[in-house]
Design a protein around this motif. Structure first.
Motif, short mmCIF file in Angstrom:
data_model
loop_
_atom_site.label_atom_id
_atom_site.label_comp_id
_atom_site.label_asym_id
_atom_site.label_seq_id
_atom_site.Cartn_x
_atom_site.Cartn_y
_atom_site.Cartn_z
N UNK A 72 -86.01 22.79 8.17
CA UNK A 72 -85.95 22.30 8.39
C UNK A 72 -86.18 21.56 10.24
N UNK A 73 -87.26 21.62 10.60
CA UNK A 73 -88.23 21.87 11.83
C UNK A 73 -89.38 21.53 11.60
N UNK A 74 -89.82 21.06 10.43
CA UNK A 74 -91.46 20.24 9.27
C UNK A 74 -91.99 21.74 9.45
N UNK A 75 -91.68 22.96 9.88
CA UNK A 75 -92.84 23.28 10.11
C UNK A 75 -93.58 24.58 8.52
N UNK A 76 -92.10 24.33 8.17
CA UNK A 76 -92.71 24.93 6.78
C UNK A 76 -92.65 24.16 5.86
N UNK A 77 -93.31 23.95 4.71
CA UNK A 77 -93.16 23.31 3.63
C UNK A 77 -93.39 24.00 2.27
#
Ligand SMILES: CC(C)(COP(=O)(O)OP(=O)(O)OC[C@H]1O[C@@H](n2cnc3c(N)ncnc32)[C@H](O)[C@@H]1OP(=O)(O)O)[C@@H](O)C(=O)NCCC(=O)NCCS
Length: 152
Positions: A72-77
């Motif tokens: 939810x923080x863009x760090x891991x997809x």
């Protein structure tokens, strides 16, 4: 056994929501109708729901997730298998393995190298199924579920 995947349409919707796993497994996965509702409310392209059909028999349902923002923080997809429901009377015939292989092919075609899944921990969940297919626990949990990953 020559299963195939079908997109969800008005023609197969009733068959999809009519799929039933064993009553003692119902804690392990949401009903198909809930998964389809979740697919509807997520942004286009995130959820990939498919009916698993063999001949004229609907035997199961899968829903993949594609490139979600895991923390939810863009760090891991991540991409992987969100839901898997094989009909009670069709279990043990290789349809679950087919479903995982189909999602693995999809992710590979999109350039991904890992297939993620989360499962209900303990002996009354599907852990042995996933471990047998080569998933490894990565040490994480997500919402109380075990996180597993398959290298593609
Ligand atoms: C878990 C589930 C998807 C497995 O589907 P399936 O079609 O019965 O599995 P397959 O027939 O493809 O089995 C593949 C392999 O896993 C093994 N396996 C399947 N379920 C197993 C279990 N509960 N324990 C141990 N091994 C299992 C099979 O024996 C087979 O091994 P083999 O090829 O070496 O003989 C199915 O039982 C199901 O829908 N369960 C209820 C919902 C659920 O838990 N979904 C997962 C949510 S994360």
């Amino acid at each position: 056994m020559t299963p195939r995947l079908e997109e969800l349409t008005p023609a197969n919707f009733d068959a999809a929501i009519g799929l039933r796993i064993r009553p003692d497994q119902e804690h392990a996965v949401e009903p198909v109708v809930q998964s389809l509702a979740e697919a509807y409310v997520h942004p286009a392209g995130v959820a990939w729901p498919r009916l698993i059909v063999d001949g004229d028999r609907p035997v199961g349902f899968l829903m993949a997730f594609l490139d979600i923002d895991w923390r939810g923080d863009g760090s891991v997809r991540r991409s992987g298998l969100w839901r898997l429901n094989i009909a009670a009377e069709e279990q043990g015939r290789g349809y679950g393995r087919f479903a995982v292989g189909s999602v693995a092919d999809l992710i590979r075609r999109r350039g991904g190298r890992e297939l993620y899944v989360t499962w209900h921990p303990g002996p009354d969940g599907p852990e042995e199924f996933y471990l047998r297919l080569g998933f490894l626990k990565n040490g994480e949990t997500s919402g109380g579920q075990t996180v597993g990953v398959l290298a593609l």
